[in-house]
Design a protein around this motif. Sequence first.
Motif, PDB file in Angstrom:
ATOM      1  N   ALA A 150       0.714  -1.188   0.036  1.00  0.00           N
ATOM      2  CA  ALA A 150       0.087  -0.121   0.011  1.00  0.00           C
ATOM      3  C   ALA A 150       0.922   1.331  -0.094  1.00  0.00           C
ATOM      4  N   TRP A 151       1.922   1.383   0.839  1.00  0.00           N
ATOM      5  CA  TRP A 151       2.640   2.607   0.865  1.00  0.00           C
ATOM      6  C   TRP A 151       3.495   2.576  -0.283  1.00  0.00           C
ATOM      7  N   GLY A 152       3.913   1.444  -1.082  1.00  0.00           N
ATOM      8  CA  GLY A 152       4.637   1.561  -2.183  1.00  0.00           C
ATOM      9  C   GLY A 152       3.942   2.305  -3.324  1.00  0.00           C
ATOM     10  N   LEU A 153       2.413   2.077  -3.431  1.00  0.00           N
ATOM     11  CA  LEU A 153       1.737   2.476  -4.306  1.00  0.00           C
ATOM     12  C   LEU A 153       1.511   3.995  -3.876  1.00  0.00           C
ATOM     13  N   ILE A 154       1.438   4.461  -2.852  1.00  0.00           N
ATOM     14  CA  ILE A 154       1.357   6.013  -2.378  1.00  0.00           C
ATOM     15  C   ILE A 154       2.545   6.559  -2.790  1.00  0.00           C
ATOM     16  N   LEU A 155       3.681   6.047  -2.496  1.00  0.00           N
ATOM     17  CA  LEU A 155       4.943   6.549  -3.039  1.00  0.00           C
ATOM     18  C   LEU A 155       5.276   6.700  -4.437  1.00  0.00           C
ATOM     19  N   LEU A 156       4.682   5.808  -5.124  1.00  0.00           N
ATOM     20  CA  LEU A 156       4.581   5.744  -6.793  1.00  0.00           C
ATOM     21  C   LEU A 156       3.606   6.993  -6.985  1.00  0.00           C
ATOM     22  N   GLY A 157       2.625   7.252  -6.436  1.00  0.00           N
ATOM     23  CA  GLY A 157       1.743   8.469  -6.778  1.00  0.00           C
ATOM     24  C   GLY A 157       2.373   9.768  -6.601  1.00  0.00           C
ATOM     25  N   GLN A 158       3.435   9.946  -5.495  1.00  0.00           N
ATOM     26  CA  GLN A 158       4.047  11.035  -5.237  1.00  0.00           C
ATOM     27  C   GLN A 158       4.934  11.396  -6.417  1.00  0.00           C
ATOM     28  N   GLY A 159       5.392  10.649  -7.059  1.00  0.00           N
ATOM     29  CA  GLY A 159       5.864  10.817  -8.462  1.00  0.00           C
ATOM     30  C   GLY A 159       5.084  11.560  -9.645  1.00  0.00           C
ATOM     31  N   PHE A 160       3.716  11.599  -9.573  1.00  0.00           N
ATOM     32  CA  PHE A 160       2.888  12.146 -10.479  1.00  0.00           C
ATOM     33  C   PHE A 160       2.163  13.170 -10.002  1.00  0.00           C
ATOM     34  N   VAL A 161       2.106  13.452  -8.564  1.00  0.00           N
ATOM     35  CA  VAL A 161       1.287  14.668  -8.280  1.00  0.00           C
ATOM     36  C   VAL A 161       1.854  16.335  -8.567  1.00  0.00           C
ATOM     37  N   LYS A 162       0.856  16.968  -8.764  1.00  0.00           N
ATOM     38  CA  LYS A 162       1.450  18.220  -9.258  1.00  0.00           C
ATOM     39  C   LYS A 162       1.271  19.312  -8.433  1.00  0.00           C
ATOM     40  N   ASN A 163       0.852  19.293  -7.078  1.00  0.00           N
ATOM     41  CA  ASN A 163       0.659  20.534  -6.379  1.00  0.00           C
ATOM     42  C   ASN A 163       0.894  19.939  -4.895  1.00  0.00           C
ATOM     43  N   TYR A 164       1.343  21.137  -4.125  1.00  0.00           N
ATOM     44  CA  TYR A 164       1.351  20.728  -2.808  1.00  0.00           C
ATOM     45  C   TYR A 164       0.397  20.050  -1.953  1.00  0.00           C
ATOM     46  N   THR A 165      -0.787  20.650  -2.200  1.00  0.00           N
ATOM     47  CA  THR A 165      -1.967  19.901  -1.273  1.00  0.00           C
ATOM     48  C   THR A 165      -2.001  18.523  -1.656  1.00  0.00           C
ATOM     49  N   GLY A 166      -1.916  17.951  -2.786  1.00  0.00           N
ATOM     50  CA  GLY A 166      -1.696  16.504  -3.092  1.00  0.00           C
ATOM     51  C   GLY A 166      -0.713  15.802  -2.813  1.00  0.00           C
ATOM     52  N   PHE A 167       0.353  16.488  -2.691  1.00  0.00           N
ATOM     53  CA  PHE A 167       1.734  15.913  -2.060  1.00  0.00           C
ATOM     54  C   PHE A 167       1.477  15.523  -0.695  1.00  0.00           C
ATOM     55  N   VAL A 168       0.922  16.642   0.000  1.00  0.00           N
ATOM     56  CA  VAL A 168       0.811  16.382   1.467  1.00  0.00           C
ATOM     57  C   VAL A 168       0.008  15.435   1.848  1.00  0.00           C
ATOM     58  N   VAL A 169      -1.271  15.017   1.194  1.00  0.00           N
ATOM     59  CA  VAL A 169      -2.184  14.386   1.511  1.00  0.00           C
ATOM     60  C   VAL A 169      -1.600  12.893   1.135  1.00  0.00           C
ATOM     61  N   LEU A 170      -0.682  12.630   0.247  1.00  0.00           N
ATOM     62  CA  LEU A 170      -0.059  11.211  -0.248  1.00  0.00           C
ATOM     63  C   LEU A 170       0.913  10.892   0.870  1.00  0.00           C
ATOM     64  N   ARG A 171       1.653  12.009   1.363  1.00  0.00           N
ATOM     65  CA  ARG A 171       2.522  11.881   2.493  1.00  0.00           C
ATOM     66  C   ARG A 171       1.894  11.305   3.932  1.00  0.00           C
ATOM     67  N   PHE A 172       0.620  11.827   3.969  1.00  0.00           N
ATOM     68  CA  PHE A 172      -0.037  11.283   5.194  1.00  0.00           C
ATOM     69  C   PHE A 172      -0.394  10.102   4.910  1.00  0.00           C
ATOM     70  N   PHE A 173      -0.832   9.655   3.870  1.00  0.00           N
ATOM     71  CA  PHE A 173      -1.267   8.250   3.736  1.00  0.00           C
ATOM     72  C   PHE A 173      -0.213   7.218   3.814  1.00  0.00           C
ATOM     73  N   GLN A 174       1.144   7.688   3.125  1.00  0.00           N
ATOM     74  CA  GLN A 174       2.292   6.845   3.405  1.00  0.00           C
ATOM     75  C   GLN A 174       2.451   6.630   4.728  1.00  0.00           C
TER      76      GLN A 174
END
Length: 523
Positions: A150-174
């Motif tokens: 699960a956290w591997g998929l979240i980390l993969l998503g961080q490579g495609f997020v385009k804004n700060y808010t989305g990045f922080v949300v993904l970091r939270f779920f990681q």
Amino acid sequence: MADPSKQPDISKASETTKVPAAEHEDDGISPEVNLKTIHRHEDGDIALDFAAQLDAGYEVLPEVERRVRHKIDFILLPLISCTATLSFLDKVSNNYANNYGLSKALHMEGDQFSWSASVFYFAFLVWQPAVSYMNQHYPLGRTISLNCMAWGLILLGQGFVKNYTGFVVLRFFQGLFEACVLPTLQMMCSIWWTREEQSLRTAFWFNSIAGILGGLFAYAIGQWHVQSGFERYQYLYITYGSFTVAWGVMLYFVLPDSPVTAWFLNHEEKLTAIARIKRNQTGMINRHFNRSQAIEAIKDPKTWFFVFFAFVSNLVNGSLNAFSTAIISGFGFTPLSTTLLSMPWGVVSTLSNILVGLCISFTEGKRLFYMAGVILIPLIGISIQFALVGGPRGVLLFAYYLTGPYNVPYVMLLAIISSNTAGTTKKVVTSSFVWIAYCAGNIAGPFFFKPSEAPYYRMGIGVVLGSFTLQCLLSLGFSVYLRMLNNIKEQQVREASDHQEDSAAHAFADLTDNENEQFRYVY
């Protein structure tokens, strides 16, 4: 092989072996209770059926014990060490990504990067009660493997997020999915290795090799050609995330849950593995939540020492994990040089953990003394950095490398917690509090490194200096306290009219360290 004539009659053993009297008002178990009844109602330790066989006369042969220990060391230890390394590597990926333009690409300002580092630990913190529940009620191997995917998929998503808010949300779920890794590995350490072996094994799996690999991988990625429309830091997240998902899938099939179900041990070897843990007097895992043990954990002064020490030591961890590259670049090095120069720090940290673990394995009664002694090395390094602000960068870099052993006391603390806490519910409750403190320290640490104080970060360096001093004093004081507790136990044994039996059923009766008169604290 053991003499077959000495092997127990399992059916008789299970029927006749009794659990010693203990305080079990909350789980409804009478002072003497049939082991089959305990197991059927899922109120007993997972090793109770094997304990019955041990008490019926099973003989542990030295050559079998050596073979079992080697199997555990060469099969299980690499699996959990690599998992912990991946967790650390993925957790601090934002540190290296920031060196390749993460903050600029996502338009971070002020303390936003510090928040992106700390939000991981907010998730880690709020999820600890759920982690404690999972560790007591579900197979440990499956828990880690599913969360790893699960956290591997979240980390993969961080490579495609385009804004700060989305990045922080993904970091939270990681942080949410990684929250189970360290507490679960700590529990696994307590059910696979003896107390004498735990410090060295903990040093192996709770290592800083991620600091070496992180710099190496980041440097390699720094050489890649960046395609149009991509930033270099994105390659880091995509690479890390893809590998972590694949590792999680592999773990699902090969990481065992306990010696009771280990695929690489035959029945005789499982008995021997459980006999080894019997010596710890800490039991394995009881799936039943015992309210009295939870209350004892809260009232126990040792719990709050563990909590306070974890918080103080992880003020440093949170600071250096988030700002290590910023500190090195502040000495006057380029981003690519900074990536390479961060690697020796990881080497120093890893070797320090292993060396102290070896020293503890071959000595007795000196764990906390080593904890106090080793922290003097980073104390000297951070003192030089604090005193020589703006000094020669070669000297400052050397002083920074001296801080490498900073996490040795915390790693040894984890082994001390595993060795000195008995009773499944008490262990998971204590562990939950400790990991909450771990999160609190990691959350608070980065905020002492003010952007306005870059590149010298006087306040942050001063907090790290104070933390090292306090850790040294706490270690020495706790050693005195544990000696006192052992003296009290010895006095109670001398004054008691009857004594608890030294049997496997007793060792796996889910008694706490306070309830078990045969338990002695290690320091």
